[in-house]
Design a protein around this motif. Structure first.
Motif, PDB file in Angstrom:
ATOM      1  N   PHE A  29       0.819  -1.213   0.000  1.00  0.00           N
ATOM      2  CA  PHE A  29       0.000   0.000   0.000  1.00  0.00           C
ATOM      3  C   PHE A  29       0.855   1.267   0.000  1.00  0.00           C
ATOM      4  O   PHE A  29       0.394   2.326  -0.384  1.00  0.00           O
ATOM      5  N   PHE A  30       2.100   1.146   0.448  1.00  0.00           N
ATOM      6  CA  PHE A  30       2.947   2.329   0.638  1.00  0.00           C
ATOM      7  C   PHE A  30       4.201   2.341  -0.238  1.00  0.00           C
ATOM      8  O   PHE A  30       4.945   3.304  -0.209  1.00  0.00           O
ATOM      9  N   PHE A  31       4.459   1.270  -0.997  1.00  0.00           N
ATOM     10  CA  PHE A  31       5.735   1.167  -1.710  1.00  0.00           C
ATOM     11  C   PHE A  31       5.963   2.302  -2.703  1.00  0.00           C
ATOM     12  O   PHE A  31       7.104   2.641  -2.996  1.00  0.00           O
ATOM     13  N   ASP A  32       4.902   2.892  -3.212  1.00  0.00           N
ATOM     14  CA  ASP A  32       5.062   3.952  -4.208  1.00  0.00           C
ATOM     15  C   ASP A  32       5.379   5.311  -3.587  1.00  0.00           C
ATOM     16  O   ASP A  32       5.698   6.255  -4.297  1.00  0.00           O
ATOM     17  N   GLN A  33       5.338   5.391  -2.270  1.00  0.00           N
ATOM     18  CA  GLN A  33       5.655   6.650  -1.597  1.00  0.00           C
ATOM     19  C   GLN A  33       7.159   6.705  -1.345  1.00  0.00           C
ATOM     20  O   GLN A  33       7.696   5.957  -0.539  1.00  0.00           O
ATOM     21  N   GLU A  34       7.822   7.582  -2.056  1.00  0.00           N
ATOM     22  CA  GLU A  34       9.288   7.688  -2.010  1.00  0.00           C
ATOM     23  C   GLU A  34       9.847   7.779  -0.599  1.00  0.00           C
ATOM     24  O   GLU A  34      10.893   7.217  -0.316  1.00  0.00           O
ATOM     25  N   THR A  35       9.155   8.472   0.285  1.00  0.00           N
ATOM     26  CA  THR A  35       9.713   8.725   1.610  1.00  0.00           C
ATOM     27  C   THR A  35       9.163   7.787   2.693  1.00  0.00           C
ATOM     28  O   THR A  35       9.467   7.974   3.871  1.00  0.00           O
ATOM     29  N   TRP A  36       8.371   6.776   2.291  1.00  0.00           N
ATOM     30  CA  TRP A  36       7.800   5.863   3.283  1.00  0.00           C
ATOM     31  C   TRP A  36       8.913   5.176   4.061  1.00  0.00           C
ATOM     32  O   TRP A  36       9.850   4.636   3.488  1.00  0.00           O
ATOM     33  N   LEU A  37       8.844   5.234   5.371  1.00  0.00           N
ATOM     34  CA  LEU A  37       9.850   4.680   6.282  1.00  0.00           C
ATOM     35  C   LEU A  37      11.255   5.204   5.988  1.00  0.00           C
ATOM     36  O   LEU A  37      12.243   4.499   6.173  1.00  0.00           O
ATOM     37  N   GLY A  38      11.336   6.428   5.502  1.00  0.00           N
ATOM     38  CA  GLY A  38      12.639   7.053   5.276  1.00  0.00           C
ATOM     39  C   GLY A  38      13.210   6.852   3.892  1.00  0.00           C
ATOM     40  O   GLY A  38      14.370   7.181   3.649  1.00  0.00           O
ATOM     41  N   GLY A  39      12.450   6.315   2.969  1.00  0.00           N
ATOM     42  CA  GLY A  39      12.942   6.095   1.609  1.00  0.00           C
ATOM     43  C   GLY A  39      13.409   4.655   1.392  1.00  0.00           C
ATOM     44  O   GLY A  39      13.621   3.900   2.335  1.00  0.00           O
ATOM     45  N   TYR A  40      13.587   4.304   0.127  1.00  0.00           N
ATOM     46  CA  TYR A  40      13.855   2.917  -0.250  1.00  0.00           C
ATOM     47  C   TYR A  40      15.099   2.334   0.410  1.00  0.00           C
ATOM     48  O   TYR A  40      15.112   1.171   0.805  1.00  0.00           O
ATOM     49  N   THR A  41      16.155   3.104   0.536  1.00  0.00           N
ATOM     50  CA  THR A  41      17.405   2.563   1.076  1.00  0.00           C
ATOM     51  C   THR A  41      17.586   2.825   2.570  1.00  0.00           C
ATOM     52  O   THR A  41      18.630   2.511   3.123  1.00  0.00           O
ATOM     53  N   SER A  42      16.557   3.349   3.227  1.00  0.00           N
ATOM     54  CA  SER A  42      16.687   3.653   4.651  1.00  0.00           C
ATOM     55  C   SER A  42      16.781   2.368   5.476  1.00  0.00           C
ATOM     56  O   SER A  42      16.279   1.312   5.086  1.00  0.00           O
ATOM     57  N   HIS A  43      17.424   2.502   6.606  1.00  0.00           N
ATOM     58  CA  HIS A  43      17.568   1.367   7.522  1.00  0.00           C
ATOM     59  C   HIS A  43      16.199   0.824   7.924  1.00  0.00           C
ATOM     60  O   HIS A  43      15.975  -0.388   7.924  1.00  0.00           O
ATOM     61  N   LYS A  44      15.287   1.708   8.253  1.00  0.00           N
ATOM     62  CA  LYS A  44      13.961   1.309   8.716  1.00  0.00           C
ATOM     63  C   LYS A  44      13.228   0.484   7.649  1.00  0.00           C
ATOM     64  O   LYS A  44      12.669  -0.579   7.933  1.00  0.00           O
ATOM     65  N   ARG A  45      13.261   0.967   6.422  1.00  0.00           N
ATOM     66  CA  ARG A  45      12.557   0.260   5.342  1.00  0.00           C
ATOM     67  C   ARG A  45      13.222  -1.078   5.029  1.00  0.00           C
ATOM     68  O   ARG A  45      12.546  -2.067   4.767  1.00  0.00           O
ATOM     69  N   ARG A  46      14.557  -1.127   5.066  1.00  0.00           N
ATOM     70  CA  ARG A  46      15.269  -2.400   4.835  1.00  0.00           C
ATOM     71  C   ARG A  46      14.905  -3.422   5.907  1.00  0.00           C
ATOM     72  O   ARG A  46      14.719  -4.603   5.612  1.00  0.00           O
ATOM     73  N   MET A  47      14.782  -2.993   7.149  1.00  0.00           N
ATOM     74  CA  MET A  47      14.435  -3.913   8.231  1.00  0.00           C
ATOM     75  C   MET A  47      13.003  -4.430   8.080  1.00  0.00           C
ATOM     76  O   MET A  47      12.731  -5.600   8.343  1.00  0.00           O
ATOM     77  N   TYR A  48      12.102  -3.578   7.646  1.00  0.00           N
ATOM     78  CA  TYR A  48      10.731  -4.029   7.398  1.00  0.00           C
ATOM     79  C   TYR A  48      10.697  -5.065   6.265  1.00  0.00           C
ATOM     80  O   TYR A  48       9.976  -6.062   6.354  1.00  0.00           O
ATOM     81  N   ARG A  49      11.479  -4.820   5.221  1.00  0.00           N
ATOM     82  CA  ARG A  49      11.534  -5.786   4.114  1.00  0.00           C
ATOM     83  C   ARG A  49      12.125  -7.107   4.574  1.00  0.00           C
ATOM     84  O   ARG A  49      11.654  -8.182   4.196  1.00  0.00           O
ATOM     85  N   LEU A  50      13.167  -7.046   5.411  1.00  0.00           N
ATOM     86  CA  LEU A  50      13.767  -8.270   5.943  1.00  0.00           C
ATOM     87  C   LEU A  50      12.756  -9.043   6.790  1.00  0.00           C
ATOM     88  O   LEU A  50      12.654 -10.277   6.689  1.00  0.00           O
ATOM     89  N   GLY A  51      11.996  -8.335   7.598  1.00  0.00           N
ATOM     90  CA  GLY A  51      10.960  -8.989   8.401  1.00  0.00           C
ATOM     91  C   GLY A  51       9.908  -9.651   7.532  1.00  0.00           C
ATOM     92  O   GLY A  51       9.484 -10.783   7.789  1.00  0.00           O
ATOM     93  N   HIS A  52       9.510  -8.960   6.467  1.00  0.00           N
ATOM     94  CA  HIS A  52       8.520  -9.495   5.528  1.00  0.00           C
ATOM     95  C   HIS A  52       9.041 -10.775   4.865  1.00  0.00           C
ATOM     96  O   HIS A  52       8.349 -11.795   4.843  1.00  0.00           O
ATOM     97  N   ILE A  53      10.256 -10.747   4.383  1.00  0.00           N
ATOM     98  CA  ILE A  53      10.844 -11.915   3.724  1.00  0.00           C
ATOM     99  C   ILE A  53      11.080 -13.050   4.718  1.00  0.00           C
ATOM    100  O   ILE A  53      10.975 -14.225   4.374  1.00  0.00           O
ATOM    101  N   SER A  54      11.371 -12.710   5.971  1.00  0.00           N
ATOM    102  CA  SER A  54      11.615 -13.759   6.968  1.00  0.00           C
ATOM    103  C   SER A  54      10.366 -14.599   7.213  1.00  0.00           C
ATOM    104  O   SER A  54      10.478 -15.779   7.557  1.00  0.00           O
ATOM    105  N   PHE A  55       9.180 -14.018   7.035  1.00  0.00           N
ATOM    106  CA  PHE A  55       7.964 -14.826   7.161  1.00  0.00           C
ATOM    107  C   PHE A  55       7.991 -15.976   6.144  1.00  0.00           C
ATOM    108  O   PHE A  55       7.736 -17.125   6.492  1.00  0.00           O
ATOM    109  N   PHE A  56       8.314 -15.656   4.895  1.00  0.00           N
ATOM    110  CA  PHE A  56       8.357 -16.696   3.865  1.00  0.00           C
ATOM    111  C   PHE A  56       9.496 -17.681   4.098  1.00  0.00           C
ATOM    112  O   PHE A  56       9.309 -18.895   4.046  1.00  0.00           O
TER     113      PHE A  56
END
Length: 133
Positions: A29-56
């Motif tokens: 829902f938020f991936f198209d927002q450039e600044t969501w969680l500090g932007g694509y390469t931000s630490h916060k966004r990377r950690m959320y992506r890692l958490g998401h992938i860890s479920f799988f």
């Protein structure tokens, strides 16, 4: 081997795969927002992506453990090792995405990653030992 041990991991595997779908949907829902969680390469966004992938990933690991336990069958005296490995795979699965989200917001919590990592390594070692015995 008690039949409920791998059954727990099978149920957990599918719950975690489902959680991966849900977390991906929410993040989508938020991936198209450039600044969501500090932007694509931000630490916060990377950690959320890692958490998401860890479920799988950890859902798949628990599924593989289920298949392994079923293939090996009843080991009698090694039931305790199977049960402990089963529990450790679930502990690792639960704590990994949780640690990712916590660390996304507070980097000083980084040592908490030892909990899922050590749980998963221990579970893998116990599984290997049980297979070889």
């Amino acid at each position: 081997m008690k039949s409920f041990v791998p059954q727990i991991n099978l149920v957990f595997a599918w719950m975690w795969i489902f959680a991966g779908f849900l977390s991906g949907m929410v993040m989508g829902f938020f991936f198209d927002q450039e600044t969501w969680l500090g932007g694509y390469t931000s630490h916060k966004r990377r950690m959320y992506r890692l958490g998401h992938i860890s479920f799988f990933g950890l859902g798949a690991v628990n599924f593989i453990f289920y298949l392994t336990a079923r293939a090996i069958g009843d080991n009698g005296s090694l039931d305790a090792l199977w049960e402990f490995a089963s529990a450790l795979f679930i502990v690792g699965g639960v704590t990994m995405p949780l640690c990712c989200v916590l660390m996304a917001h507070e980097t000083r919590l980084r040592p908490l990653f030892g909990i899922p990592v050590l749980s998963l390594i221990s579970a893998a070692v116990l599984t290997i030992i049980t297979i070889l015995l």
